[in-house]
Design a protein around this motif. Structure first.
Motif, PDB file in Angstrom:
ATOM      1  N   LEU A  13       0.815  -1.217   0.000  1.00 51.31           N
ATOM      2  CA  LEU A  13       0.000   0.000   0.000  1.00 51.31           C
ATOM      3  C   LEU A  13       0.848   1.265   0.000  1.00 51.31           C
ATOM      4  O   LEU A  13       0.378   2.336  -0.409  1.00 51.31           O
ATOM      5  CB  LEU A  13      -0.932   0.031   1.219  1.00 51.31           C
ATOM      6  CG  LEU A  13      -2.091  -0.965   1.239  1.00 51.31           C
ATOM      7  CD1 LEU A  13      -2.908  -0.761   2.515  1.00 51.31           C
ATOM      8  CD2 LEU A  13      -2.981  -0.775   0.015  1.00 51.31           C
ATOM      9  N   LEU A  14       2.090   1.167   0.478  1.00 47.69           N
ATOM     10  CA  LEU A  14       2.919   2.358   0.626  1.00 47.69           C
ATOM     11  C   LEU A  14       3.163   3.089  -0.691  1.00 47.69           C
ATOM     12  O   LEU A  14       3.026   4.316  -0.749  1.00 47.69           O
ATOM     13  CB  LEU A  14       4.244   1.990   1.300  1.00 47.69           C
ATOM     14  CG  LEU A  14       4.125   1.457   2.732  1.00 47.69           C
ATOM     15  CD1 LEU A  14       5.509   1.127   3.290  1.00 47.69           C
ATOM     16  CD2 LEU A  14       3.410   2.449   3.628  1.00 47.69           C
ATOM     17  N   PRO A  15       3.536   2.394  -1.805  1.00 44.48           N
ATOM     18  CA  PRO A  15       3.717   3.123  -3.066  1.00 44.48           C
ATOM     19  C   PRO A  15       2.431   3.789  -3.546  1.00 44.48           C
ATOM     20  O   PRO A  15       2.468   4.880  -4.124  1.00 44.48           O
ATOM     21  CB  PRO A  15       4.177   2.029  -4.042  1.00 44.48           C
ATOM     22  CG  PRO A  15       4.737   0.957  -3.179  1.00 44.48           C
ATOM     23  CD  PRO A  15       3.913   0.971  -1.938  1.00 44.48           C
ATOM     24  N   MET A  16       1.279   3.151  -3.305  1.00 42.80           N
ATOM     25  CA  MET A  16       0.009   3.734  -3.728  1.00 42.80           C
ATOM     26  C   MET A  16      -0.278   5.018  -2.957  1.00 42.80           C
ATOM     27  O   MET A  16      -0.730   6.018  -3.530  1.00 42.80           O
ATOM     28  CB  MET A  16      -1.121   2.730  -3.522  1.00 42.80           C
ATOM     29  CG  MET A  16      -0.978   1.453  -4.337  1.00 42.80           C
ATOM     30  SD  MET A  16      -2.228   0.216  -3.899  1.00 42.80           S
ATOM     31  CE  MET A  16      -3.736   1.104  -4.280  1.00 42.80           C
ATOM     32  N   ILE A  17      -0.001   4.990  -1.662  1.00 43.85           N
ATOM     33  CA  ILE A  17      -0.215   6.182  -0.845  1.00 43.85           C
ATOM     34  C   ILE A  17       0.783   7.274  -1.224  1.00 43.85           C
ATOM     35  O   ILE A  17       0.415   8.440  -1.428  1.00 43.85           O
ATOM     36  CB  ILE A  17      -0.088   5.842   0.650  1.00 43.85           C
ATOM     37  CG1 ILE A  17      -1.167   4.851   1.067  1.00 43.85           C
ATOM     38  CG2 ILE A  17      -0.173   7.113   1.494  1.00 43.85           C
ATOM     39  CD1 ILE A  17      -1.014   4.343   2.491  1.00 43.85           C
ATOM     40  N   GLY A  18       2.047   6.889  -1.343  1.00 41.17           N
ATOM     41  CA  GLY A  18       3.087   7.875  -1.641  1.00 41.17           C
ATOM     42  C   GLY A  18       2.888   8.576  -2.959  1.00 41.17           C
ATOM     43  O   GLY A  18       3.056   9.795  -3.057  1.00 41.17           O
ATOM     44  N   TRP A  37       9.318   3.276   4.524  1.00 42.58           N
ATOM     45  CA  TRP A  37       8.531   4.247   3.764  1.00 42.58           C
ATOM     46  C   TRP A  37       9.422   4.967   2.756  1.00 42.58           C
ATOM     47  O   TRP A  37       9.008   5.245   1.634  1.00 42.58           O
ATOM     48  CB  TRP A  37       7.887   5.263   4.722  1.00 42.58           C
ATOM     49  CG  TRP A  37       6.706   4.725   5.461  1.00 42.58           C
ATOM     50  CD1 TRP A  37       6.582   3.495   6.029  1.00 42.58           C
ATOM     51  CD2 TRP A  37       5.470   5.400   5.715  1.00 42.58           C
ATOM     52  NE1 TRP A  37       5.363   3.349   6.623  1.00 42.58           N
ATOM     53  CE2 TRP A  37       4.660   4.522   6.457  1.00 42.58           C
ATOM     54  CE3 TRP A  37       4.989   6.669   5.410  1.00 42.58           C
ATOM     55  CZ2 TRP A  37       3.379   4.851   6.883  1.00 42.58           C
ATOM     56  CZ3 TRP A  37       3.713   7.019   5.842  1.00 42.58           C
ATOM     57  CH2 TRP A  37       2.919   6.121   6.559  1.00 42.58           C
ATOM     58  N   ARG A  38      10.654   5.295   3.166  1.00 39.72           N
ATOM     59  CA  ARG A  38      11.565   5.999   2.263  1.00 39.72           C
ATOM     60  C   ARG A  38      11.904   5.153   1.047  1.00 39.72           C
ATOM     61  O   ARG A  38      12.022   5.660  -0.069  1.00 39.72           O
ATOM     62  CB  ARG A  38      12.834   6.396   3.017  1.00 39.72           C
ATOM     63  CG  ARG A  38      13.820   7.193   2.169  1.00 39.72           C
ATOM     64  CD  ARG A  38      14.873   7.883   3.020  1.00 39.72           C
ATOM     65  NE  ARG A  38      15.551   6.958   3.910  1.00 39.72           N
ATOM     66  CZ  ARG A  38      15.362   6.909   5.226  1.00 39.72           C
ATOM     67  NH1 ARG A  38      14.477   7.698   5.799  1.00 39.72           N
ATOM     68  NH2 ARG A  38      16.046   6.050   5.965  1.00 39.72           N
ATOM     69  N   SER A  39      12.050   3.858   1.244  1.00 41.43           N
ATOM     70  CA  SER A  39      12.420   2.987   0.118  1.00 41.43           C
ATOM     71  C   SER A  39      11.221   2.621  -0.757  1.00 41.43           C
ATOM     72  O   SER A  39      11.399   2.058  -1.833  1.00 41.43           O
ATOM     73  CB  SER A  39      13.075   1.708   0.654  1.00 41.43           C
ATOM     74  OG  SER A  39      12.165   0.984   1.480  1.00 41.43           O
ATOM     75  N   SER A  40       9.995   2.954  -0.303  1.00 39.07           N
ATOM     76  CA  SER A  40       8.809   2.548  -1.071  1.00 39.07           C
ATOM     77  C   SER A  40       8.542   3.440  -2.269  1.00 39.07           C
ATOM     78  O   SER A  40       7.898   3.022  -3.231  1.00 39.07           O
ATOM     79  CB  SER A  40       7.572   2.541  -0.159  1.00 39.07           C
ATOM     80  OG  SER A  40       7.256   3.847   0.274  1.00 39.07           O
ATOM     81  N   ILE A  41       9.018   4.688  -2.234  1.00 39.11           N
ATOM     82  CA  ILE A  41       8.821   5.602  -3.366  1.00 39.11           C
ATOM     83  C   ILE A  41      10.100   6.377  -3.617  1.00 39.11           C
ATOM     84  O   ILE A  41      10.854   6.667  -2.677  1.00 39.11           O
ATOM     85  CB  ILE A  41       7.655   6.601  -3.141  1.00 39.11           C
ATOM     86  CG1 ILE A  41       7.922   7.463  -1.908  1.00 39.11           C
ATOM     87  CG2 ILE A  41       6.328   5.883  -3.038  1.00 39.11           C
ATOM     88  CD1 ILE A  41       6.944   8.612  -1.746  1.00 39.11           C
TER      89      ILE A  41
END
Length: 387
Positions: A13-18, A37-41
């Motif tokens: 979900l993190l890339p979708m939110i970011g 979180w930093r590595s997700s986007i």
């Protein structure tokens, strides 16, 4: 369903939110939460615009290189509620600032109303901004076409430009869309509004502007509203522009105001037109090189404010803005809540005239020149950059 900790969110979900975030500040905040979180986007799109961007000069016969520069308007507020800018200000009041990034990590600061550059001093260093000491909110972006890049900036070809920015004569306003951290430079398009009311269009990489030929060639303002380009003509008719065909689609009925100039402002998700009155007729004419041949600048004597009721398709005259204030600058227009800002008062319109800032009071319809404390921003800057 019970509450879930942010750290327990599924990683997919993190890339979708970011990537739903629209500003670079929000992306930085997202990436600063934790390492996962930093590595997700990524920080931005791999091919995102690097300002200044090279765009065609309005005149095809002109040889100087032309660049699109961008400034971002931010609201800065102290995180420490016990700290105030002055003894008369509320403890949570902040200030506005325009920021232009020339080289990566190098910031130039500009006054949000006059667009004059704020020079460095012992207490004011535009190359540093400690985000840990203040709350920063992006309000809007402003663009301008210039002959040269700002001091010390680097063009796409890698050359340093030591000349100062020189605005192109005859250009009234420039808007760009899309404009987010996930925008590719190849997707970017601009509309150029000239002082004589004509429009030009270009995509990134085009070699010249395309004239927008419509039934009403005289426009007063252009804005990006709800992800679409909107223009208002001298009759107060708002239309949106289909970028693929460059055709206009009427969006509002004519405005029955009798002012000589219309300004578009977005506030709280609604579209406003500020009808501006002068003590004489405006006369502007451009020659083939976009030089001003006839330019009459009468004095501003008042405004009327109208809000577009999109559901009923009608204009509603607003007699009061409450705690809101509208600002009309030479590169953008914006709305702010004055409860959160030092030096601004509600129910006012701030505007430029003859390189001076004036304030129109909707309550008593008076116009006065703006007088601001010279050291207010320097005090705030010194606080927000304490180690």
């Amino acid at each position: 369903m019970g509450e879930m900790e942010w750290s327990d969110l599924p990683k997919e979900l993190l890339p979708m939110i970011g990537k739903s975030l629209e500003t670079r500040v929000d992306v930085l905040r997202f990436r600063s939460v934790c390492s996962s979180w930093r590595s997700s986007i990524p920080l931005f799109h791999a091919n995102s615009p690097r300002f200044p961007l090279k765009f065609p000069h309005p005149s095809p016969s002109s040889s100087p290189s032309t660049y699109l520069c961008q400034r971002t308007l931010y609201r800065l507020q102290p995180l420490n509620p016990s700290t105030a800018i002055s003894s008369s200000s509320s403890s949570n009041q902040g200030c506005l600032i325009k920021v232009e990034e020339s080289n990566p990590g190098e910031l130039s600061l500009f006054d949000p109303l006059s667009n004059s550059r704020i020079r460095s001093s012992r207490t004011l260093n535009p190359k540093t901004l400690n985000l840990l000491n203040c709350r920063i909110v992006e309000l809007t972006k402003a663009c301008a076409l210039s002959f040269f890049c700002p001091d010390g900036c680097r063009s796409e070809a890698g050359r340093n430009h030591e000349s100062t920015t020189k605005a192109i004569t005859g250009v009234d306003k420039v808007v760009m869309f899309p404009n987010s951290p996930w925008t590719s430079a190849d997707e970017c398009a601009i509309f150029v509004l000239f002082l004589d009311g004509k429009l030009g269009f270009a995509k990134y990489g085009d070699e010249q502007l395309t004239p927008v030929s419509v039934w009403s060639p005289e426009f007063d303002d252009i804005i990006v509203y709800k992800g679409q380009f909107y223009v208002v003509d001298r009759l107060g008719i708002v239309s949106w522009i289909d970028c693929s065909s460059l055709k206009l689609v009427q969006y509002s009925p004519p405005l029955c105001g009798l002012g000589e100039q219309k300004h578009l402002v977005e506030s709280g998700g609604a579209l406003y037109v500020l009808d501006r009155y002068f003590d004489g007729e405006r006369r502007i004419q451009l020659d083939n090189n976009f030089s001003v041949r006839v330019h009459n600048c009468p004095k501003t004597v008042g405004f009327q404010v109208y809000r577009l009721d999109e559901e009923w398709g009608q204009w509603i005259r607003e007699k009061s803005l409450g705690d809101k204030a509208f600002a009309l600058c030479d590169d953008c227009s914006f709305s702010v809540s004055t409860r959160e800002l030092f030096g601004f008062k509600g129910n006012r319109i701030y505007f430029l005239a003859s390189e001076e800032i004036y304030v129109f009071n909707l309550e008593d319809r008076s116009i006065k020149e703006l007088v601001r404390p010279a050291d207010a921003f320097a005090q705030f800057w010194a606080y927000t950059n304490l180690a």
